[in-house]
Every structure is written in structure tokens, then in C-alpha cells.
Design a protein around this motif. Structure first.
Motif, mmCIF file in Angstrom:
data_model
loop_
_atom_site.group_PDB
_atom_site.id
_atom_site.type_symbol
_atom_site.label_atom_id
_atom_site.label_comp_id
_atom_site.label_asym_id
_atom_site.label_seq_id
_atom_site.Cartn_x
_atom_site.Cartn_y
_atom_site.Cartn_z
ATOM 1 N N GLN A 1 0.851 -1.198 0.000
ATOM 2 C CA GLN A 1 0.000 0.000 0.000
ATOM 3 C C GLN A 1 0.889 1.251 0.000
ATOM 4 O OE1 GLN A 1 -3.610 -0.449 2.678
ATOM 5 N NE2 GLN A 1 -2.399 -2.197 3.410
ATOM 6 N N TYR A 2 1.576 1.449 -1.115
ATOM 7 C CA TYR A 2 2.606 2.484 -1.173
ATOM 8 C C TYR A 2 2.039 3.898 -1.145
ATOM 9 C CZ TYR A 2 5.443 -1.531 -2.435
ATOM 10 O OH TYR A 2 6.054 -2.747 -2.435
ATOM 11 N N GLN A 3 0.892 4.118 -1.765
ATOM 12 C CA GLN A 3 0.324 5.455 -1.766
ATOM 13 C C GLN A 3 -0.073 5.878 -0.361
ATOM 14 O OE1 GLN A 3 0.169 7.615 -4.533
ATOM 15 N NE2 GLN A 3 -0.201 9.029 -2.824
ATOM 16 N N GLN A 4 -0.722 4.957 0.372
ATOM 17 C CA GLN A 4 -1.109 5.258 1.749
ATOM 18 C C GLN A 4 0.123 5.451 2.624
ATOM 19 O OE1 GLN A 4 -2.248 2.865 -0.259
ATOM 20 N NE2 GLN A 4 -4.306 2.165 0.328
ATOM 21 N N ALA A 5 1.146 4.629 2.368
ATOM 22 C CA ALA A 5 2.386 4.761 3.128
ATOM 23 C C ALA A 5 3.033 6.121 2.883
ATOM 24 C CB ALA A 5 3.354 3.642 2.752
ATOM 25 N N LEU A 6 3.019 6.555 1.626
ATOM 26 C CA LEU A 6 3.619 7.846 1.277
ATOM 27 C C LEU A 6 2.927 8.986 2.013
ATOM 28 C CD1 LEU A 6 5.618 9.451 -0.467
ATOM 29 C CD2 LEU A 6 3.890 9.440 -2.292
ATOM 30 N N LEU A 7 1.617 8.917 2.138
ATOM 31 C CA LEU A 7 0.885 9.961 2.848
ATOM 32 C C LEU A 7 1.339 10.060 4.302
ATOM 33 C CD1 LEU A 7 -2.726 9.346 1.446
ATOM 34 C CD2 LEU A 7 -1.207 11.262 0.914
ATOM 35 N N LEU A 8 1.541 8.902 4.949
ATOM 36 C CA LEU A 8 1.962 8.909 6.350
ATOM 37 C C LEU A 8 3.397 9.398 6.500
ATOM 38 C CD1 LEU A 8 0.401 5.666 7.888
ATOM 39 C CD2 LEU A 8 -0.459 8.006 7.933
ATOM 40 N N VAL A 9 4.287 8.996 5.592
ATOM 41 C CA VAL A 9 5.668 9.472 5.656
ATOM 42 C C VAL A 9 5.710 10.986 5.473
ATOM 43 C CG1 VAL A 9 7.932 9.393 4.565
ATOM 44 C CG2 VAL A 9 6.676 7.287 4.924
ATOM 45 N N ASP A 10 4.879 11.498 4.570
ATOM 46 C CA ASP A 10 4.833 12.954 4.385
ATOM 47 C C ASP A 10 4.355 13.661 5.646
ATOM 48 O OD1 ASP A 10 5.900 13.305 1.845
ATOM 49 O OD2 ASP A 10 3.971 13.047 0.828
ATOM 50 N N GLN A 11 3.405 13.040 6.353
ATOM 51 C CA GLN A 11 2.961 13.620 7.624
ATOM 52 C C GLN A 11 4.106 13.638 8.629
ATOM 53 O OE1 GLN A 11 -0.830 12.174 9.266
ATOM 54 N NE2 GLN A 11 -1.405 11.487 7.211
ATOM 55 N N ALA A 12 4.879 12.546 8.678
ATOM 56 C CA ALA A 12 6.026 12.495 9.594
ATOM 57 C C ALA A 12 7.043 13.577 9.237
ATOM 58 C CB ALA A 12 6.664 11.108 9.557
ATOM 59 N N LEU A 13 7.291 13.766 7.950
ATOM 60 C CA LEU A 13 8.256 14.778 7.508
ATOM 61 C C LEU A 13 7.759 16.193 7.781
ATOM 62 C CD1 LEU A 13 9.503 13.175 4.183
ATOM 63 C CD2 LEU A 13 10.957 13.891 6.101
ATOM 64 N N ALA A 14 6.447 16.389 7.755
ATOM 65 C CA ALA A 14 5.915 17.710 8.073
ATOM 66 C C ALA A 14 6.184 18.077 9.527
ATOM 67 C CB ALA A 14 4.411 17.748 7.790
ATOM 68 N N ILE A 15 6.292 17.045 10.378
ATOM 69 C CA ILE A 15 6.558 17.274 11.796
ATOM 70 C C ILE A 15 8.055 17.356 12.055
ATOM 71 C CG2 ILE A 15 6.273 16.302 14.123
ATOM 72 C CD1 ILE A 15 3.732 14.875 12.921
ATOM 73 N N ARG A 16 8.811 16.487 11.413
ATOM 74 C CA ARG A 16 10.264 16.457 11.608
ATOM 75 C C ARG A 16 10.931 16.607 10.246
ATOM 76 N NH1 ARG A 16 10.822 12.641 15.594
ATOM 77 N NH2 ARG A 16 10.297 14.401 16.900
ATOM 78 N N THR A 17 11.010 17.826 9.802
ATOM 79 C CA THR A 17 11.521 18.131 8.467
ATOM 80 C C THR A 17 12.960 17.641 8.298
ATOM 81 O OG1 THR A 17 10.143 20.101 8.415
ATOM 82 C CG2 THR A 17 11.929 19.973 6.809
ATOM 83 N N GLY A 18 13.199 16.943 7.197
ATOM 84 C CA GLY A 18 14.557 16.548 6.867
ATOM 85 C C GLY A 18 15.073 15.327 7.582
ATOM 86 N N GLN A 19 14.247 14.645 8.373
ATOM 87 C CA GLN A 19 14.729 13.447 9.071
ATOM 88 C C GLN A 19 15.153 12.414 8.024
ATOM 89 O OE1 GLN A 19 14.398 10.183 9.899
ATOM 90 N NE2 GLN A 19 15.574 10.379 11.773
ATOM 91 N N PRO A 20 16.418 11.955 8.044
ATOM 92 C CA PRO A 20 16.929 11.148 6.928
ATOM 93 C C PRO A 20 16.238 9.802 6.742
ATOM 94 C CG PRO A 20 18.553 11.318 8.699
ATOM 95 C CD PRO A 20 17.473 12.298 9.012
ATOM 96 N N TYR A 21 15.794 9.162 7.836
ATOM 97 C CA TYR A 21 15.081 7.890 7.673
ATOM 98 C C TYR A 21 13.763 8.116 6.934
ATOM 99 C CZ TYR A 21 18.098 5.371 10.982
ATOM 100 O OH TYR A 21 19.145 4.757 11.617
ATOM 101 N N TYR A 22 13.064 9.191 7.318
ATOM 102 C CA TYR A 22 11.776 9.462 6.681
ATOM 103 C C TYR A 22 11.971 9.806 5.206
ATOM 104 C CZ TYR A 22 10.474 10.172 11.626
ATOM 105 O OH TYR A 22 10.293 10.044 12.970
ATOM 106 N N LEU A 23 12.996 10.595 4.932
ATOM 107 C CA LEU A 23 13.286 10.932 3.535
ATOM 108 C C LEU A 23 13.568 9.668 2.727
ATOM 109 C CD1 LEU A 23 15.599 14.034 4.015
ATOM 110 C CD2 LEU A 23 13.365 14.045 2.889
ATOM 111 N N ASN A 24 14.373 8.785 3.270
ATOM 112 C CA ASN A 24 14.707 7.558 2.572
ATOM 113 C C ASN A 24 13.470 6.704 2.324
ATOM 114 O OD1 ASN A 24 16.464 5.495 1.510
ATOM 115 N ND2 ASN A 24 16.141 4.402 3.422
ATOM 116 N N ASN A 25 12.612 6.612 3.333
ATOM 117 C CA ASN A 25 11.392 5.825 3.169
ATOM 118 C C ASN A 25 10.457 6.452 2.137
ATOM 119 O OD1 ASN A 25 12.395 4.074 5.048
ATOM 120 N ND2 ASN A 25 11.062 4.722 6.707
ATOM 121 N N LYS A 26 10.429 7.777 2.113
ATOM 122 C CA LYS A 26 9.630 8.457 1.089
ATOM 123 C C LYS A 26 10.179 8.130 -0.293
ATOM 124 C CE LYS A 26 8.005 12.924 -0.588
ATOM 125 N NZ LYS A 26 7.798 14.366 -0.288
ATOM 126 N N GLY A 27 11.504 8.178 -0.421
ATOM 127 C CA GLY A 27 12.101 7.842 -1.705
ATOM 128 C C GLY A 27 11.761 6.435 -2.150
#
Length: 362
Positions: free
Chosen positions: A232-258
Motif C-alpha cells: 500500500q505504497y500510496q497510503q504509506a507515502l501519505l503517512l511518511v509525508d505527515q512524519a516529515l511535516a513534523i520532523r523536516t529533513g529526518q533522513p530515515y523518513y526521507l529515505n522511506n519516502k524515496g
């Protein structure tokens, strides 16, 4: 998918509220109502005044001012363990981890039974990937904090880092029994369940954590991991974007988004995100693997092999590493090296390598 993120900041952590010891301990040294002074030593009286002023600034999150007052207190009383401890907390929150660690050391030197300072120092050790040192500090104060949900969470984190899942779960279980609303313990136990492929239990813990705190970035990231694991990659992407909105630039979140973007065939968007993750954390094996996946998808096997090799050097346990490496060698028309990678993957428990070896290496 990719990388779990323990709360505290799986597997790096957010900053918990560290222990501020005895905020009013030295109030007895303030002038009494009659004008007399309850403590006879003027340096101690001044140290107490500066200490309490530092506490006020610490509570107001004025960390530089707090550090200044605690330093004044220490200048007046060189063995002031509480001032070292609280200055360590202020320094940490002001971004000076090394200074915080030095202060916790001094607090313990001044008072070898200072349990709160051991707990705070253990936090620094765990965050710095020195899990054995952290566990040593935690074990020293076990009797004092055995019924503390915060302590049990940290104990679980230490065992997680040391790859002792049974002991980690026992600690997280106790933390949650002590406080059913411990979002951090729920998030981190969910991560532990995910690592053990107990996906249903992981989902239950992460859902509970997000019900309690819908803006908990680690829980958002880890729930995204669960969704991506089921495709469920689209749903996952939405949640990772929410995490990044809270912790901008966190490298794990960026990698998971990629990674999610790659799986959604949005390679052009994925590349700069993965590159940014690597810029922030060049030792991120998962990001090197994802960069290898990108190059593999672009039919560039040499670059893919280079990235995948670096991922393996940093962490040979990265998921499907040998599967992707074999694919890159096959793209170079070198079946022998491809099969060599896949056979290594069979030994390492790489499911992609196992499937490819069955078909390609008869």
C-alpha cells in the motif's frame, strides 16, 4: 520497505524529557521570612539561588539562560551534582550533546549514587549508539526505577539495540503495564513486532500510539512501513509525508519516502529525496540500497552495483540486498556473479534472492 524509527527520536530516537532532579532541593538555603538565613555558608546560599533561577529558565525553555545560572551555581559550589545534572539537560536541549554528557559525568563524580544522572546519561549513550554503556547505567539504577514506565522504555531500547528481542519485549510490556498511555513504549514495541514479522501485533501497537498522539512522527513512519510491506505504497507515502511535516529533513523518513516513490514508479521524484537522505546521513545503508534500486530501474548496472556494494559494506542485513545485487549483475549479462549473489542471499535469508536463485540458477 526500509527503516523503522524508534521513538526517542526506530532506529534513531526523539528526545524524551530527561530527569530534572530535586528542583526545590535547595530552597532551605533561601532567606527565611524573618530575614535570617537557614544555611550558614554564603557561597552555598548563592549557589542555591542561581540553581533555582536556572530551574525557572529551564522550565521556560530558555536554555542559554538556564546554562548561565547553573554555571554560576557551580562556580559557587564546585561539587553541586544537581546543578551539573540540570545544566546537562539544558545543554542537551540546546543542541550540545557532548557538553550534556560531560555534565552528567561530573554529576555522577560528585554523587556516585545520583540515580537521575545515570538515567540521563544512559539516554545519551543510547542515542549515540553505545547501547552497552547505556545498559550498564540502566542496570546500576534498576532498583530505584523498576516501577518507572520511562525507565522500562529505555531498558527496552537498550535491549533492542543489542538485538535481544525477548528482553526488549519484556521491558516494553512492563512499561505499558505501568502506563497504558505510554506512546513511546507502544511505538517502540510496535517496531520490535515489525522486526519479528508479527505484523498484526505491530499494527495494533502503532494504531494505539497514533490514537493517543496522531502527530507522533515515529509512529507515523513505522505505520507507513507496515502499509508499504503490504504493497500500500500510496497510503504509506501519505503517512511518511505527515512524519516529515513534523520532523523536516529526518533522513530515515526521507529515505522511506524515496522508496515509496520508487515503488509508485515515480523515479524522477525519488532520486533527489534519496540523495538528500544520503547527504544528511552518508552511512545510511538502506538509502544506498534504495539508490541502487533506482539505478537498477534506470538500466545502469554499474552504478547499481556500486550503491548496493556500499549498502552491504555498511549493513549486510539490509532487506533484499542480495536479490537486487544479483539483478544488477544479471543486467550486465553475468549470470555466474548474479547466482553467486543470490546464493549468498539464501544463506542470509534474503527472500528475493531465494526466489530468483530457484529460477535463474538451476
Amino acid at each position: 520497505m526500509n527503516q523503522l524509527h524508534l521513538q526517542k527520536s526506530f532506529i534513531q530516537r526523539t528526545i524524551p524529557n530527561r530527569i530534572i532532579r530535586r528542583l526545590a532541593l535547595y530552597a532551605c538555603c533561601l532567606p527565611a521570612l524573618t530575614g535570617s538565613v537557614s544555611c550558614g555558608n554564603s557561597d552555598q546560599e548563592e549557589a542555591a539561588q542561581f540553581f533555582l533561577r536556572g530551574n525557572v529558565q529551564l522550565q521556560k525553555r530558555e536554555f542559554r539562560e538556564a546554562i548561565r545560572y547553573y554555571t554560576e551555581a557551580i562556580d559557587k559550589k564546585a561539587d553541586f551534582a544537581d546543578a551539573y545534572n540540570n545544566r546537562g539537560l539544558a545543554r542537551y536541549r540546546n543542541g550540545d550533546r557532548d557538553g550534556a554528557l560531560a555534565d552528567y559525568d561530573k554529576a555522577i563524580d560528585a554523587d556516585p549514587e545520583f540515580a537521575e544522572a545515570y538515567l540521563n546519561r544512559a539516554d545519551i549513550w543510547l542515542e549515540s549508539n553505545h547501547a552497552l554503556r547505556g545498559l550498564s547505567d540502566l542496570e546500576r539504577i534498576e532498583k530505584t526505577y523498576t516501577d518507572s514506565t520511562f525507565y522500562q522504555t529505555r531498558l527496552g531500547d537498550a535491549y533492542m539495540e543489542l538485538k535481544k528481542p525477548g528482553q526488549a519485549q519484556a521491558a516494553y510490556d512492563k512499561a505499558i503495564r505501568l502506563d497504558a498511555g505510554n506512546v513511546e513504549a507502544l511505538t517502540n514495541r510496535g517496531a520490535l513486532f515489525y522486526q519479528q514479522k508479527a505484523y498484526e501485533q505491530a499494527g495494533q501497537d502503532l494504531d494505539r500510539a497514533l490514537t493517543l498522539n496522531p502527530k507522533q512522527p515515529e509512529a507515523l513512519n513505522n505505520k507507513a512501513l507496515l502499509l508499504a510491506n503490504s504493497g500500500q505504497y500510496q497510503q504509506a507515502l501519505l503517512l511518511v509525508d505527515q512524519a516529515l511535516a513534523i520532523r523536516t529533513g529526518q533522513p530515515y523518513y526521507l529515505n522511506n519516502k524515496g522508496y515509496c516513490l520508487l515503488m509508485l514508479n515515480r523515479d524522477g521524484e525519488a532520486l533527489p529525496v534519496i540523495q538528500e537522505a544520503l547527504r544528511k546521513d552518508p552511512a545510511n545503508a538502506w538509502a544506498h540500497r534504495n539508490l541502487g534500486i533506482y539505478y537498477l530501474r534506470q538500466q545502469q548496472p554499474d552504478q547499481a552495483i556500486s550503491s548496493l556494494t556500499e549498502a552491504g559494506r555498511l549493513d549486510p542485513s539490509v532487506d533484499n540486498l542480495y536479490g537486487y545485487s544479483g539483478k544488477a549483475w544479471l543486467l550486465k549479462n553475468d549470470r555466474n556473479k548474479a547466482c553467486e549473489q543470490w546464493k549468498r542471499g539464501i544463506t542470509a535469508g534474503d527472500p528475493m534472492a531465494q526466489e530468483l536463485a530457484k529460477v535463474q540458477c538451476r
